[in-house]
Design a protein around this motif. Structure first.
Motif, PDB file in Angstrom:
ATOM      1  N   ARG A   1       1.368   0.128   3.998  1.00 19.07           N
ATOM      2  CA  ARG A   1       0.000  -0.279   4.298  1.00 19.07           C
ATOM      3  C   ARG A   1      -0.998   0.432   3.389  1.00 19.07           C
ATOM      4  N   SER A   2      -0.753   1.720   3.132  1.00 19.31           N
ATOM      5  CA  SER A   2      -1.674   2.493   2.303  1.00 19.31           C
ATOM      6  C   SER A   2      -1.730   1.951   0.877  1.00 19.31           C
TER       7      SER A   2
ATOM      8  N   ILE B   1      -8.660   5.610   5.131  1.00 16.97           N
ATOM      9  CA  ILE B   1      -8.042   4.731   4.147  1.00 16.97           C
ATOM     10  C   ILE B   1      -6.583   4.489   4.534  1.00 16.97           C
TER      11      ILE B   1
ATOM     12  N   SER C   1      -2.416  -3.766  10.806  1.00 15.68           N
ATOM     13  CA  SER C   1      -2.004  -2.747  11.746  1.00 15.68           C
ATOM     14  C   SER C   1      -1.019  -3.230  12.778  1.00 15.68           C
TER      15      SER C   1
ATOM     16  N   ALA D   1     -10.291  -5.833   5.382  1.00 20.41           N
ATOM     17  CA  ALA D   1      -9.395  -6.525   6.307  1.00 20.41           C
ATOM     18  C   ALA D   1      -9.973  -7.896   6.663  1.00 20.41           C
TER      19      ALA D   1
ATOM     20  N   THR E   1      -3.627  -1.310   0.923  1.00 14.65           N
ATOM     21  CA  THR E   1      -5.058  -1.087   1.077  1.00 14.65           C
ATOM     22  C   THR E   1      -5.696  -0.659  -0.238  1.00 14.65           C
TER      23      THR E   1
ATOM     24  N   ARG F   1     -14.167   5.852   8.229  1.00 10.86           N
ATOM     25  CA  ARG F   1     -12.871   5.293   8.587  1.00 10.86           C
ATOM     26  C   ARG F   1     -11.795   5.723   7.613  1.00 10.86           C
TER      27      ARG F   1
ATOM     28  N   PRO G   1      -3.654   4.373   7.894  1.00 10.55           N
ATOM     29  CA  PRO G   1      -3.685   3.899   9.266  1.00 10.55           C
ATOM     30  C   PRO G   1      -4.253   4.936  10.209  1.00 10.55           C
TER      31      PRO G   1
ATOM     32  N   THR H   1     -10.476  -0.081  10.992  1.00  8.19           N
ATOM     33  CA  THR H   1     -10.220  -1.281  10.199  1.00  8.19           C
ATOM     34  C   THR H   1     -10.158  -0.951   8.716  1.00  8.19           C
ATOM     35  N   PRO H   2      -9.066  -1.300   8.032  1.00  6.16           N
ATOM     36  CA  PRO H   2      -8.996  -1.053   6.588  1.00  6.16           C
ATOM     37  C   PRO H   2     -10.093  -1.828   5.863  1.00  6.16           C
TER      38      PRO H   2
END
Length: 286
Positions: A248-249, A190, A17, A156, A252, A188, A192, A152-153
């Motif tokens: 980022r996605s 998936i 992040s 992480a 992840t 949470r 950001p 938090t992914p």
């Protein structure tokens, strides 16, 4: 007794992040000179480039040479004052460099500078919650750590230690935090936590619905959201934040090749944002 700030060490120069900083910050994975003296000489010759100072700070920190690490990070932030990553790294180095104060004022100031630049910076958020705990606001600290966990992914690098910290505080305060930990992990994103520039992200209703889904259904939901994000960027290629979110996605979801492709497309469409995109890619390990 307040939890020690050293309970969770963010020995990472970049995290998933932290990629939106303005400064071109490296993850210190490149070949480094053999001695601190050589590294410092290169840094001093680098002019306004913060990266050699960052590498020196990371090397000192890894060697438990905390005052030297803080000094190097101070040089780095002087050259890149808009880097949330560097400010949070400096704050952590200052904590470890001071053996008498678990949260020195100079460290607290660095963390505050970091979140002012990037409210989502995980390392700064963690240590600011430590400060709340140290000041006696245990409930506030727990709430902040749980909020960080929710952002938090999955998988992480800091996830396991963060959960351990929350559990330890719960034991200390004689509070059963396991249900709240599970709730934070179940709801949470998936993607950001922040959805800027009109990029679609999960709503609160979607997050609540996801908590009752099977793992396969949650995966399908995530894939659909990422597909819609990619489609949106085809018509809005100038959205740098959107590209970082897509990178980022994909990462992840374990789709590193597509994350790298997204990075390449982002650079092609936004050459003026090369530093920001490169920092994001390096933080993601691309």
């Amino acid at each position: 007794m307040a939890i020690l700030a050293a309970a969770l060490t963010w020995r990472l120069v970049g995290t998933a992040s932290e990629g939106a900083d303005a400064a071109p910050v490296s993850t210190v994975e490149e070949a480094a000179p053999q001695s601190f003296e050589e590294m410092r000489e290169l840094a001093e010759q680098a002019g306004g480039d913060p990266v050699p100072w960052q590498r020196l700070g990371f090397a000192h920190f890894s060697a438990n040479m905390y005052p030297e690490a803080a000094e190097a990070y101070e040089e780095a932030v002087e050259r890149a004052p808009d880097s949330a990553d560097l400010w949070s790294a400096l704050g952590e180095a200052r904590i470890y460099a001071d053996e008498s104060d678990p949260m020195p004022p100079a460290a607290l100031e660095a963390f505050r500078r970091s979140v002012a630049l990037d409210p989502g910076n995980p390392r700064a958020r963690y240590f600011l919650a430590v400060q709340r705990d140290l000041s006696g606001d245990n409930d506030g600290a727990i709430a902040d750590w749980l909020a960080l966990l929710a952002d938090t992914p999955p998988g992480a690098p800091w996830e396991t230690d963060l959960i351990r910290t929350i559990s330890q505080v719960g034991q200390r305060e004689e509070i059963d935090l396991q249900p709240r930990i599970e709730q934070a992990m179940a709801t949470r994103d998936i993607l950001p936590a922040s959805a800027t520039g009109g990029i679609p992200g999960p709503t609160q209703d979607q997050m609540a619905a996801a908590a009752g889904m099977s793992p396969g259904q949650q995966q399908d939901m995530a894939e659909d959201m990422v597909s819609r994000l990619a489609a949106r960027l085809e018509g809005d290629p100038a959205n740098v934040d959107g590209w970082i979110m897509l990178m980022r996605s994909y990462q992840t979801l374990g789709r590193t090749g597509q994350a790298r492709d997204a990075y390449a497309h982002a650079l092609e469409a936004n050459p003026q944002a090369e530093g920001q995109l490169r920092a994001a890619a390096e933080a993601l390990g691309l």
